[in-house]
Design a protein around this motif. Structure first.
Motif, mmCIF file in Angstrom:
data_model
loop_
_atom_site.group_PDB
_atom_site.id
_atom_site.type_symbol
_atom_site.label_atom_id
_atom_site.label_comp_id
_atom_site.label_asym_id
_atom_site.label_seq_id
_atom_site.Cartn_x
_atom_site.Cartn_y
_atom_site.Cartn_z
ATOM 1 N N ARG A 1 24.040 53.137 -42.380
ATOM 2 C CA ARG A 1 23.297 54.320 -41.947
ATOM 3 C C ARG A 1 22.821 54.170 -40.499
ATOM 4 O O ARG A 1 22.860 55.131 -39.721
ATOM 5 N N GLU A 2 22.384 52.970 -40.141
ATOM 6 C CA GLU A 2 21.950 52.737 -38.762
ATOM 7 C C GLU A 2 23.129 52.887 -37.795
ATOM 8 O O GLU A 2 22.983 53.457 -36.703
ATOM 9 N N TYR B 1 23.865 56.542 -37.355
ATOM 10 C CA TYR B 1 22.865 57.197 -36.505
ATOM 11 C C TYR B 1 23.113 56.882 -35.034
ATOM 12 O O TYR B 1 23.071 57.777 -34.167
ATOM 13 N N GLU C 1 26.068 58.822 -33.766
ATOM 14 C CA GLU C 1 25.714 60.228 -33.542
ATOM 15 C C GLU C 1 24.873 60.384 -32.286
ATOM 16 O O GLU C 1 25.028 61.348 -31.521
ATOM 17 N N MET D 1 15.480 63.219 -31.250
ATOM 18 C CA MET D 1 16.057 62.481 -32.378
ATOM 19 C C MET D 1 15.417 61.099 -32.521
ATOM 20 O O MET D 1 15.139 60.642 -33.637
ATOM 21 N N LYS E 1 13.279 59.744 -35.630
ATOM 22 C CA LYS E 1 13.690 58.493 -36.283
ATOM 23 C C LYS E 1 12.484 57.563 -36.465
ATOM 24 O O LYS E 1 12.343 56.910 -37.518
ATOM 25 N N ASP F 1 10.369 58.973 -39.279
ATOM 26 C CA ASP F 1 11.036 58.701 -40.558
ATOM 27 C C ASP F 1 10.845 57.244 -40.970
ATOM 28 O O ASP F 1 10.601 56.939 -42.149
ATOM 29 N N ASN G 1 15.990 62.087 -44.172
ATOM 30 C CA ASN G 1 15.393 60.977 -43.442
ATOM 31 C C ASN G 1 16.498 60.125 -42.817
ATOM 32 O O ASN G 1 17.458 59.744 -43.497
ATOM 33 N N ARG G 2 16.368 59.819 -41.512
ATOM 34 C CA ARG G 2 17.408 59.084 -40.792
ATOM 35 C C ARG G 2 17.208 57.573 -40.810
ATOM 36 O O ARG G 2 18.038 56.844 -40.260
#
Length: 294
Positions: free
Chosen positions: A131-132, A135, A138, A151, A155, A158, A218-219
């Motif tokens: 997931r990291e 992110y 992106e 963003m 983050k 979150d 949630n990021r």
């Protein structure tokens, strides 16, 4: 001059020899660590094998005692024997056998639970890493600096929410996981109740926090773990029996904290009394001076 030239010629050779010596020392240390770990594993294995042999011996003795008992039953006059004529060691062997089997089962269960937790931890770490990485990829694709900063701020927010949920879950503060202020659960003072949380309030709090920690919203990399912890806390507080047991546990913890605080106050008062006695006539001026300083 010729000696200096010969010395300079030998410098690379000396450097290589020193490097080889250092490498050999590192290899020796690494080999010593491996041998120490192997000896430790061998000792643990030997201990386990000894316990298994002892368990097998107890089982064999237990089986032999039962066989002798069965053979004695077939003899004439067995029914006239009283209980005092039974072998005295039979009950002890049975107890030892049951105790050993219970210990072995408990050790196996603990080992399985530890292995399961370790596997879950590795899986969670891998999901968080993926997931990291997603992110960051992106974030790299976005060219607008304003959007990038927004963003990054989101983050951080979150991450704070996820850390709070996970920290409270690890400490078994299920009310705090859901954002409820009843840290010590339901408190009763005679007919009056404080912090009584009905199931409807638990559902409402769950929906509120779920929107903040759901992996799709949630990021943070550990959002999935936080969401699982939130579900577990909500399920516990929605179950009347589990909630009651949890409130009883919190009540015991609350009483322990209260008793500890009371003991601390009593000790502090005793120390103050001793201090006043030692200071004598200077106690009052010193107390007034300390009060003015504070």
């Amino acid at each position: 001059m010729r000696g200096i030239f010969m010395t300079l010629q030998h410098c690379p050779t000396i450097s290589r020899v020193q490097s080889q010596d250092i490498s050999q020392e590192i290899e020796d240390e690494f080999l010593a660590e491996i041998l120490a770990e192997e000896e430790k594993d061998a000792a643990e294995m030997a201990k386990l094998e000894a316990e298994m042999r002892e368990l097998e011996e107890l089982k064999a003795q237990h089986q032999k005692m039962h066989q002798d008992q069965h053979a004695n039953k077939m003899k004439p006059g067995w029914n006239n024997l009283n209980k005092g004529s039974m072998p005295e060691g039979l009950n002890d062997i049975e107890e030892q056998l049951q105790r050993k089997e219970a210990q072995a089962a408990e050790a196996k269960k603990a080992e399985q639970q530890a292995a399961l937790k370790e596997a879950e931890k590795k899986q969670s770490e891998e999901i968080a890493r993926q997931r990291e990485a997603a992110y960051l990829a992106e974030l790299e694709r976005i060219q607008d600096e304003k959007i990038r900063k927004e963003m990054q701020r989101q983050k951080r927010r979150d991450g704070q929410i996820v850390q709070r949920v996970l920290r409270n879950s690890e400490n078994e503060r299920h009310y705090a996981v859901l954002g409820l202020k009843c840290k010590w659960g339901e408190i009763k003072l005679g007919p009056i109740k404080f912090c009584s949380v009905p199931p409807s309030e638990v559902k409402r709090a769950y929906r509120t926090i779920a929107r903040s920690v759901h992996p799709d919203k949630n990021r943070d990399g550990r959002a999935g773990e936080a969401f699982d912890a939130l579900e577990k806390s909500a399920a516990l507080l929605m179950d009347p029996m589990k909630k009651k047991d949890y409130d009883v546990k919190l009540q015991r913890q609350r009483k322990a904290v209260f008793d500890q605080s009371l003991l601390l106050i009593q000790n502090s008062c005793a120390m103050l009394v001793i201090g006043f006695k030692l200071l004598g006539p200077f106690a009052t001026p010193i107390a007034i001076l300390l009060a003015l300083i504070i």
